[in-house]
Design a protein around this motif. Structure first.
Motif, mmCIF file in Angstrom:
data_model
loop_
_atom_site.group_PDB
_atom_site.id
_atom_site.type_symbol
_atom_site.label_atom_id
_atom_site.label_comp_id
_atom_site.label_asym_id
_atom_site.label_seq_id
_atom_site.Cartn_x
_atom_site.Cartn_y
_atom_site.Cartn_z
ATOM 1 N N SER A 241 31.588 41.811 43.792
ATOM 2 C CA SER A 241 32.554 42.634 44.005
ATOM 3 C C SER A 241 32.701 43.698 43.095
ATOM 4 O O SER A 241 32.598 43.321 41.902
ATOM 5 C CB SER A 241 33.724 42.163 44.504
ATOM 6 N N CYS A 242 33.210 44.812 43.205
ATOM 7 C CA CYS A 242 33.403 45.814 42.305
ATOM 8 C C CYS A 242 35.054 46.397 42.383
ATOM 9 O O CYS A 242 35.222 46.826 43.841
ATOM 10 C CB CYS A 242 32.498 47.016 42.174
ATOM 11 N N ILE A 243 35.992 46.252 41.679
ATOM 12 C CA ILE A 243 37.111 46.695 41.936
ATOM 13 C C ILE A 243 37.089 48.273 41.192
ATOM 14 O O ILE A 243 37.153 48.361 40.028
ATOM 15 C CB ILE A 243 38.340 45.914 41.379
ATOM 16 N N GLY A 244 37.561 49.261 41.815
ATOM 17 C CA GLY A 244 37.320 50.596 41.328
ATOM 18 C C GLY A 244 36.213 51.464 41.989
ATOM 19 O O GLY A 244 35.170 50.928 41.838
ATOM 20 N N ALA A 245 36.505 52.339 42.845
ATOM 21 C CA ALA A 245 35.194 52.915 43.752
ATOM 22 C C ALA A 245 35.210 54.674 42.955
ATOM 23 O O ALA A 245 35.267 55.211 43.938
ATOM 24 C CB ALA A 245 35.911 52.915 45.172
ATOM 25 N N GLY A 246 35.372 54.672 41.938
ATOM 26 C CA GLY A 246 35.475 56.039 41.156
ATOM 27 C C GLY A 246 34.032 56.664 40.770
ATOM 28 O O GLY A 246 32.802 56.028 41.261
ATOM 29 N N TYR A 247 34.038 57.375 39.652
ATOM 30 C CA TYR A 247 32.777 57.854 39.366
ATOM 31 C C TYR A 247 31.791 56.700 38.662
ATOM 32 O O TYR A 247 30.566 57.074 38.658
ATOM 33 C CB TYR A 247 32.960 58.824 38.101
ATOM 34 N N VAL A 248 32.302 55.846 38.199
ATOM 35 C CA VAL A 248 31.399 54.706 37.704
ATOM 36 C C VAL A 248 31.162 53.537 38.810
ATOM 37 O O VAL A 248 29.990 53.326 39.232
ATOM 38 C CB VAL A 248 32.097 53.905 36.330
ATOM 39 N N GLY A 249 31.977 52.833 39.049
ATOM 40 C CA GLY A 249 32.039 51.909 40.240
ATOM 41 C C GLY A 249 31.255 52.401 41.464
ATOM 42 O O GLY A 249 30.181 51.552 41.958
ATOM 43 N N GLY A 250 31.255 53.400 41.992
ATOM 44 C CA GLY A 250 30.531 53.735 43.375
ATOM 45 C C GLY A 250 29.195 54.124 43.078
ATOM 46 O O GLY A 250 28.470 53.369 43.619
ATOM 47 N N PRO A 251 28.902 54.661 42.233
ATOM 48 C CA PRO A 251 27.220 54.904 41.816
ATOM 49 C C PRO A 251 26.527 53.695 41.464
ATOM 50 O O PRO A 251 25.538 53.308 41.509
ATOM 51 C CB PRO A 251 27.150 56.186 40.867
ATOM 52 N N LYS B 74 46.954 49.463 31.838
ATOM 53 C CA LYS B 74 47.583 48.731 32.857
ATOM 54 C C LYS B 74 46.932 48.715 34.066
ATOM 55 O O LYS B 74 47.123 47.709 34.776
ATOM 56 C CB LYS B 74 49.157 49.810 33.170
ATOM 57 N N TYR B 75 45.856 49.373 34.371
ATOM 58 C CA TYR B 75 45.314 49.273 35.593
ATOM 59 C C TYR B 75 44.143 47.898 35.479
ATOM 60 O O TYR B 75 43.996 47.077 36.117
ATOM 61 C CB TYR B 75 44.393 50.476 35.993
ATOM 62 N N VAL B 76 43.517 47.873 34.106
ATOM 63 C CA VAL B 76 42.757 46.553 34.017
ATOM 64 C C VAL B 76 43.589 45.551 33.863
ATOM 65 O O VAL B 76 43.248 44.341 34.621
ATOM 66 C CB VAL B 76 42.206 46.821 32.629
ATOM 67 N N GLU B 77 44.887 45.407 33.349
ATOM 68 C CA GLU B 77 45.730 44.353 33.504
ATOM 69 C C GLU B 77 46.100 43.855 34.770
ATOM 70 O O GLU B 77 45.985 42.657 35.320
ATOM 71 C CB GLU B 77 46.956 44.598 32.546
ATOM 72 N N ARG B 78 46.506 44.838 35.602
ATOM 73 C CA ARG B 78 46.698 44.734 37.040
ATOM 74 C C ARG B 78 45.748 43.935 37.855
ATOM 75 O O ARG B 78 45.766 42.904 38.479
ATOM 76 C CB ARG B 78 47.134 45.918 37.702
ATOM 77 N N CYS B 79 44.311 44.383 37.495
ATOM 78 C CA CYS B 79 43.474 43.961 38.205
ATOM 79 C C CYS B 79 43.063 42.331 37.700
ATOM 80 O O CYS B 79 42.835 41.393 38.495
ATOM 81 C CB CYS B 79 42.061 44.528 37.921
ATOM 82 N N ALA B 80 43.220 42.092 36.483
ATOM 83 C CA ALA B 80 43.022 40.807 35.955
ATOM 84 C C ALA B 80 44.100 39.617 36.359
ATOM 85 O O ALA B 80 43.527 38.589 36.895
ATOM 86 C CB ALA B 80 43.314 40.833 34.404
#
Ligand code: UDX
Ligand code: ADP
Length: 493
Positions: A29-39, A128-134
């Motif tokens: 799985s990949c959390i984050g569908a932005g410029y990095v995660g999507g491609p 904060k986004y990384v922490e939330r995911c963790a």
């Protein structure tokens, strides 16, 4: 071309005698569908057909867009590959808990902007986004997971992730890897298909080494083993920041030289060519411009600076900070030149901005020099008319609103909503943007700009017609012959 690269990669499948070919990972799985995660996940899915990939995001609209042909990220070649794998072994889903639960390996590709508040404001990465995911991973997981940090993070973030997940009390074994992305926007697909190197940092000890090999075995499907570098966690994280700092430093060095060229009559492109032909230097990242932008360079260097200060290394911090200062200077210098050449005022004058993205072939405008130039001109009451082939009107206005709270731009006050509403018009047709303008500014190196009918543009503009080429993509002499007053970066007029 991308189809060829896709096919080419297959020859690396299962290199004989490699120990890293165990096939344990089935679900990623990949959390984050932005410029990095999507491609990144798209290319993984194309290269690892036996593994199931699920990309999730807290923004359901973004997920919905990934499931259409109107992808939220523009990258040459991306849509073709997405179409091949979507619904087969690549899925975009809004259900984050389920994706975490089902995966053996989880990539974290959430954004890590520079902190805009509190301790480390304007310098440190906002985790904060990384922490939330963790925390979410820790709460939801019922089976062992390998967590791969894929966002750009400052050193020692993996440790924070491990801290958060290891204390969750549900007896799940978490291992953390750092696998920094080196893709550049606009060439993401090619960079992912043919990486110079892949860096995998892991924890010390056999468990860490085993996790590294799990990820390396996926890359082995298309990346030759000698290009896969295994390191300690911290080395991998710091390498990412350092690589970007070096690249940005080259651009800032050339931009500093561009100011000398303008003052002395040398031509910065000629200087760059001569310098770049020294094989010890090399030709890349020597292009003088209105300044560098993008989500990484400034942020990563600020992180490096923050880290240095944290460890009491003030001289080192000052050294890297200067790369950012030259970039700010370059953006301001360009805007100042426009105002000065237009007889010291742009108040009420129609100014066309060609290009808003931070570079060509992307719809991303994070930290784009265009918004800084625009803000400066708006402070001088210019009537701005913007055209960009890929960046939306909403995004352009949002960028300018962000400028209202931006504090790094010394000398500038924040923009008011009235200034933005009253001073900016976004066009879908470049010829409309330049019609009747006093000046045209090239702020992104989009290929299409060189193919325009510049005679027609000149005719439609007010005279004298000024052309400020912030990317040095237009033939200066030919433009002068048409009748433009031409100004390019690092060239004396
Ligand atoms: C960068 C790194 O290259 C990539 O490895 C990392 O993972 C993410 O950050 P990116 O920000 O997408 O990638 O773009 P890049 O091609 O590096 O360009 C950054 C900025 O520098 C752009 O604004 C570009 O226009 C500018 N630039 C680049 C120059 O002004 N001159 C140059 O010679 C090269
Ligand atoms: P990058 O260039 O690093 O990929 P983007 O902003 O393009 O940055 O993408 C990051 C994505 O991560 C965004 O789409 C954002 O909605 C998503 N995101 C951030 N925090 C979370 C979270 N806690 N859970 C799920 N998705 C998240």
């Amino acid at each position: 071309m991308y189809a060829v690269l896709l096919e080419k990669g297959r020859s690396f499948t299962n290199p004989p005698g490699k120990t890293n070919m165990r096939k344990t990972i089935q679900n990623i799985s990949c959390i984050g569908a932005g410029y990095v995660g999507g491609p990144t996940m798209t290319v993984f899915a194309a290269k690892c057909p036996d593994v199931r990939f699920v990309v999730v995001d807290s923004n359901p609209e973004k997920i919905a867009a990934w499931n259409t042909d109107n992808l939220p990220v523009f990258e040459p070649g991306l849509l073709d590959i997405v179409r091949k794998v979507r619904g087969k072994n690549l899925f975009f889903s809004p259900d984050i808990d389920r994706a975490i639960d089902e995966a053996e390996m989880i990539f974290l590709s959430v954004n890590t902007p520079t902190k805009s508040y509190g301790l480390g404001k304007g310098m440190a990465a906002d985790l904060k986004y990384v922490e939330r995911c963790a925390r979410q991973i820790a709460e939801v997981s019922r089976t062992d997971k390998i967590i791969v940090e894929k966002s750009t993070l400052p050193v020692r973030t993996a440790e924070s992730i491990r801290d958060i997940v290891s204390d969750c009390g549900n007896r799940v074994r978490f291992r953390v890897l750092s696998n920094p992305e080196f893709l550049a926007e606009g060439t993401a697909v090619r960079d992912l298909l043919e990486p110079d190197r892949v860096l995998i940092g892991g924890e010390d000890g056999p468990e860490g080494a085993e996790a590294i090999e799990e990820l390396a075995s996926l890359y082995a499907n298309w990346v030759p083993d000698e290009r896969i570098i295994r390191t300690k966690l911290w080395s991998s994280e710091l390498s990412k920041l350092t690589a970007n700092a070096f690249l940005a430093q080259r651009v800032s060095s050339m931009n500093a030289v561009s100011a000398i060229c303008e003052a002395t009559g040398a031509d910065v492109d000629e200087v760059a060519k001569a310098v770049g032909m020294d094989s010890r230097v090399g030709p890349k990242f020597l292009k003088a411009s209105v300044g560098f932008g993008g989500s990484c360079f400034q942020k990563d260097i600020l992180n490096l600076v923050y880290l240095c200060r944290h460890y009491g290394l003030d001289e080192v911090a000052d050294y890297w900070e200067q790369v950012i200062r030259i970039n700010d200077y370059q953006k301001r210098r360009f805007a100042k030149m426009v105002i000065e050449k237009l007889f010291n005022t742009v108040a009420g004058k129609k100014i066309a901005l060609l290009g808003w993205a931070f570079k060509k072939d992307t719809n991303d405008s994070r930290e784009t020099p265009a918004m800084y130039v625009a803000a400066e001109l708006l402070q001088d009451q210019a009537d701005l008319h913007v055209y960009d082939p890929r960046v939306s009107e909403e995004r352009i206005c949002e960028d300018l609103r962000f400028m209202e709270t931006w504090e790094g731009w010394q000398g500038s006050k924040s923009l008011t909503e009235a200034q933005i509403q009253g001073g900016v018009t976004v066009h879908k047709d470049p010829y409309e943007a330049v019609d009747g303008a006093h000046a045209a500014l090239v702020l992104t190196e989009w290929d299409e700009f060189t193919g325009y009918d510049w005679q027609r543009i000149h005719k439609s503009m007010r005279k004298p017609a000024f052309l400020f080429d912030g990317r040095n993509i237009l033939p200066g002499r030919a433009m002068s012959e048409i009748g433009f007053r031409v100004y390019q970066v690092g060239k004396s007029g």
